[in-house]
Every structure is written in structure tokens, then in C-alpha cells.
Design an enzyme around this catalytic site. Structure first.
Site, PDB file in Angstrom:
ATOM      1  N   LYS A 178       0.190   4.269  -0.330  1.00 20.69           N
ATOM      2  CA  LYS A 178      -0.466   5.449   0.274  1.00 20.69           C
ATOM      3  C   LYS A 178      -0.238   6.694  -0.598  1.00 20.69           C
ATOM      4  O   LYS A 178      -0.097   6.573  -1.802  1.00 20.69           O
ATOM      5  CB  LYS A 178       0.011   5.637   1.705  1.00 20.69           C
ATOM      6  N   GLU A 234      -7.122   4.356   7.753  1.00 23.00           N
ATOM      7  CA  GLU A 234      -6.925   5.792   7.495  1.00 23.00           C
ATOM      8  C   GLU A 234      -8.142   6.387   6.797  1.00 23.00           C
ATOM      9  O   GLU A 234      -8.473   7.552   6.991  1.00 23.00           O
ATOM     10  CB  GLU A 234      -5.639   6.003   6.674  1.00 23.00           C
ATOM     11  N   GLU A 266      -5.928  -5.764  10.411  1.00 20.60           N
ATOM     12  CA  GLU A 266      -4.948  -4.689  10.527  1.00 20.60           C
ATOM     13  C   GLU A 266      -5.305  -3.826  11.736  1.00 20.60           C
ATOM     14  O   GLU A 266      -6.040  -2.839  11.612  1.00 20.60           O
ATOM     15  CB  GLU A 266      -4.935  -3.867   9.229  1.00 20.60           C
ATOM     16  N   GLY A 316       1.668   1.990  11.003  1.00 19.58           N
ATOM     17  CA  GLY A 316       2.594   3.123  11.078  1.00 19.58           C
ATOM     18  C   GLY A 316       3.254   3.302  12.436  1.00 19.58           C
ATOM     19  O   GLY A 316       3.725   4.388  12.760  1.00 19.58           O
ATOM     20  N   ASN A 374       0.874  -1.179   0.000  1.00 21.13           N
ATOM     21  CA  ASN A 374       0.000   0.000   0.000  1.00 21.13           C
ATOM     22  C   ASN A 374       0.910   1.227   0.000  1.00 21.13           C
ATOM     23  O   ASN A 374       1.491   1.567   1.025  1.00 21.13           O
ATOM     24  CB  ASN A 374      -0.877  -0.051   1.264  1.00 21.13           C
ATOM     25  N   HIS A 399      -9.734   0.813   4.671  1.00 18.62           N
ATOM     26  CA  HIS A 399      -8.470   1.005   5.399  1.00 18.62           C
ATOM     27  C   HIS A 399      -8.718   1.948   6.582  1.00 18.62           C
ATOM     28  O   HIS A 399      -9.518   2.873   6.489  1.00 18.62           O
ATOM     29  CB  HIS A 399      -7.418   1.596   4.456  1.00 18.62           C
ATOM     30  N   GLY A 437       2.803  -1.419   4.360  1.00 21.39           N
ATOM     31  CA  GLY A 437       2.740   0.023   4.104  1.00 21.39           C
ATOM     32  C   GLY A 437       4.122   0.570   3.815  1.00 21.39           C
ATOM     33  O   GLY A 437       4.665   0.397   2.718  1.00 21.39           O
ATOM     34  N   SER A 454       2.785  -2.438  10.248  1.00 25.25           N
ATOM     35  CA  SER A 454       4.226  -2.425  10.567  1.00 25.25           C
ATOM     36  C   SER A 454       4.977  -3.681  10.128  1.00 25.25           C
ATOM     37  O   SER A 454       5.954  -4.082  10.763  1.00 25.25           O
ATOM     38  CB  SER A 454       4.436  -2.188  12.068  1.00 25.25           C
TER      39      SER A 454
HETATM   40  P1  PGA Z   1       2.540   0.209   7.783  1.00 21.37           P
HETATM   41  O1  PGA Z   1       1.139   0.437   7.050  1.00 21.37           O
HETATM   42  O2  PGA Z   1       3.115  -1.069   7.212  1.00 21.37           O
HETATM   43  O3  PGA Z   1       3.360   1.407   7.416  1.00 21.37           O
HETATM   44  O4  PGA Z   1       2.273   0.101   9.223  1.00 21.37           O
HETATM   45  C1  PGA Z   1       0.287  -0.618   6.785  1.00 21.37           C
HETATM   46  C2  PGA Z   1      -0.987  -0.128   6.158  1.00 21.37           C
HETATM   47  O5  PGA Z   1      -1.459   0.951   6.524  1.00 21.37           O
HETATM   48  O6  PGA Z   1      -1.568  -0.792   5.288  1.00 21.37           O
END
Ligand code: PGA
Length: 253
Positions: free
Chosen positions: A10, A98, A168, A174, A8, A96, A235, A214
Site C-alpha cells: 500500500k 480501496e 477479498e 484492515g 500489498n 482493490h 496487507g 487480515s
Molecule cells: P490487510 O489488507 O491484510 O491489512 O487486511 C489486505 C489488502 O488490502 O490487500
């Protein structure tokens, strides 16, 4: 069943130059690698989807990070799943954390989006997981049950096997904090149980339930031995092609 490694990206790769550099590095990393047990999916921002399909579309599958639930019409600023399908995207991340957090997405709108992705022939990557506060209040199970039940409302047995579900936890996104293997396993078992009760074992056995939050290569090494490991959503580390392909190679086994 193949494992899934999904990147992803982003809201990154701000210029055509950055995009081209990324694609060049990704192609180099993939060169000569035979990842027979793994399907790699990359979800760039909308504006880069066509370039990704053209450049690396033979080696990896391309997905979007969101979609709208209508096919066409007066919906300023939205992107139709049909548009994405027509430019050869195959996957769409839906729900997601976010999007839930910054754009007010609810289980109800996520349900509409899941249905529209399926109608258009995109494979939805449906994200569920609890926040830190919910975990603190011991509500993880309730939250997951509600997100799955409301998110999958009116989705039939025939279509359900096309969905990918990502556990997730919001607090792991993050953050560099990763749940224990037991926590991940517990959530995955719960998700499979809800799906089995709703659809019957026969229809859910092919559904891939993956983990996100993460993910990095070091962690992937520890968990790849787990036969229940269907895949990961990555991510930050997917922005570094070398690390992303390393994770894919580890998951591939
Ligand atoms: P991250 O993000 O691996 O940076 O924690 C994962 C995601 O939001 O899909």
C-alpha cells in the site's frame, strides 16, 4: 501449480531509507529458504518498483498496486502497464477495494485495466468482494457474480488462465475480522463456477483463486491444510518481512 503469496505494501515506505531497511530485512528473511511450492510477489508503491526489482527481483516477483488502461499519452498522473513491464514488474493488482472506494473505480474501468494489463504481459491480480452492508443484505453472491462478469467482459479464453482472482471481502480488509473457512470456500466455489460457465472447465482449472483480508501467520496455519488453498494476499503483515516470509513458509507447507 504453485501457491501464491502476495504482499500489498500500500502507501508505505516513505523514504529511500525506509525502503532500503525493508529490502534488507526481506532479503535476510528469504536467505536460505527454499519455498519450492510457492511464488512470492511483492507490490510496493510505484516509486519503489525499480529498486525492488534490482534488490530482490531474483527471489520474489514484483508487482504494482494499480495501472492505467492506456499505454501512453496525455493522461497526467497515470502509470502505463507498458512502463511497468519495461522495468520488469510482472504483476498488477487491479480493482482493490480501496481503489473502488476512494478513487471511484467501477467494474467497467477495472475491465479496461484488466485488458490492458494482459495486453502488456502483466499478470493481473483481480480483487473482488462484498462490503459489510452488502453482506448484511445477503447480497454477497450477487456482488461477486457482477464483479466477475463485468470485470472479465470480452476477455478471451486464451487469456483468462493468466489472471489471479482474489476473494477479498471489503469488511475483512484492515479489520482483523476474517471470514470463516466455509465463507471463503463458498466464495471460491462460486467464483470457479462463474468462470467455468463462462469459459469451460479446461480453461479455468489453472486459474488461482486466492484469499485476502487480515491474513496473518496464525490464521494461515489453520487454513494451509486446505488443498483448495491457492494462496493469499497480505496487507499489513507484509510490511513486516519476518511475518510475511513466515506466512509464505506456512502456505508453502
Ligand atoms: P490487510 O489488507 O491484510 O491489512 O487486511 C489486505 C489488502 O488490502 O490487500
Amino acid at each position: 501449480m504453485k501457491k501464491l503469496v502476495i504482499g500489498n505494501l500500500k502507501m508505505n515506505l516513505l523514504s529511500p531509507q525506509e525502503r532500503e531497511r525493508y529490502l534488507e530485512f526481506l532479503s535476510k528473511e528469504l536467505q536460505g529458504k527454499k519455498l519450492k511450492n510457492t511464488e512470492i510477489v511483492v507490490c510496493p508503491p510505484f516509486v519503489h518498483i525499480e529498486s525492488f526489482v534490482k534488490s530482490v527481483g531474483k527471489k520474489v516477483r514484483i508487482g504494482s498496486q494499480n495501472i492505467f488502461w492506456e499505454e501512453k499519452g496525455a493522461y497526467t498522473g497515470e502509470t502505463s502497464p507498458v512502463m511497468l513491464k519495461n522495468i520488469k514488474a510482472q504483476y498488477a493488482i487491479i480493482g482493490h477495494s480501496e481503489r473502488r472506494r476512494y478513487f471511484g473505480e467501477t467494474n467497467e474501468t477495472i475491465n479496461l485495466k484488466l485488458k490492458s494489463a494482459l495486453r502488456a504481459g502483466l499478470t493481473p491480480i483481480f480483487c473482488v468482494g462484498e462490503t459489510k452492508e452488502e453482506k448484511g443484505m445477503d447480497m454477497t453472491m450477487d456482488v461477486i457474480v457482477r464483479q466477475i462478469q463485468e470485470g472479465l467482459k470480452d476477455i478471451s479464453r486464451v487469456l483468462i488462465e493468466k489472471i489471479v482472482i482474489v476473494y477479498e471481502p471489503v469488511w475483512a480488509v484492515g479489520s482483523d475480522v476474517i471470514p470463516t473457512s466455509n465463507e471463503i470456500m463458498g466464495a471460491k466455489l462460486l467464483i470457479r463456477k462463474i468462470l467455468t460457465e463462462k469459459y469451460g472447465a479446461k480453461y479455468v482449472e489453472k486459474i488461482r483463486v486466492i484469499y485476502g483480508g487480515s491474513v496473518n501467520a496464525k490464521w494461515a496455519k489453520q487454513v494451509c491444510v486446505d488443498p483448495e488453498m491457492d494462496g493469499v494476499l497480505v496487507g499489513r503483515e507484509s510490511l513486516v518481512p519476518h511475518e510475511f516470509v513466515k506466512i509464505a513458509s506456512i502456505i508453502n507447507g
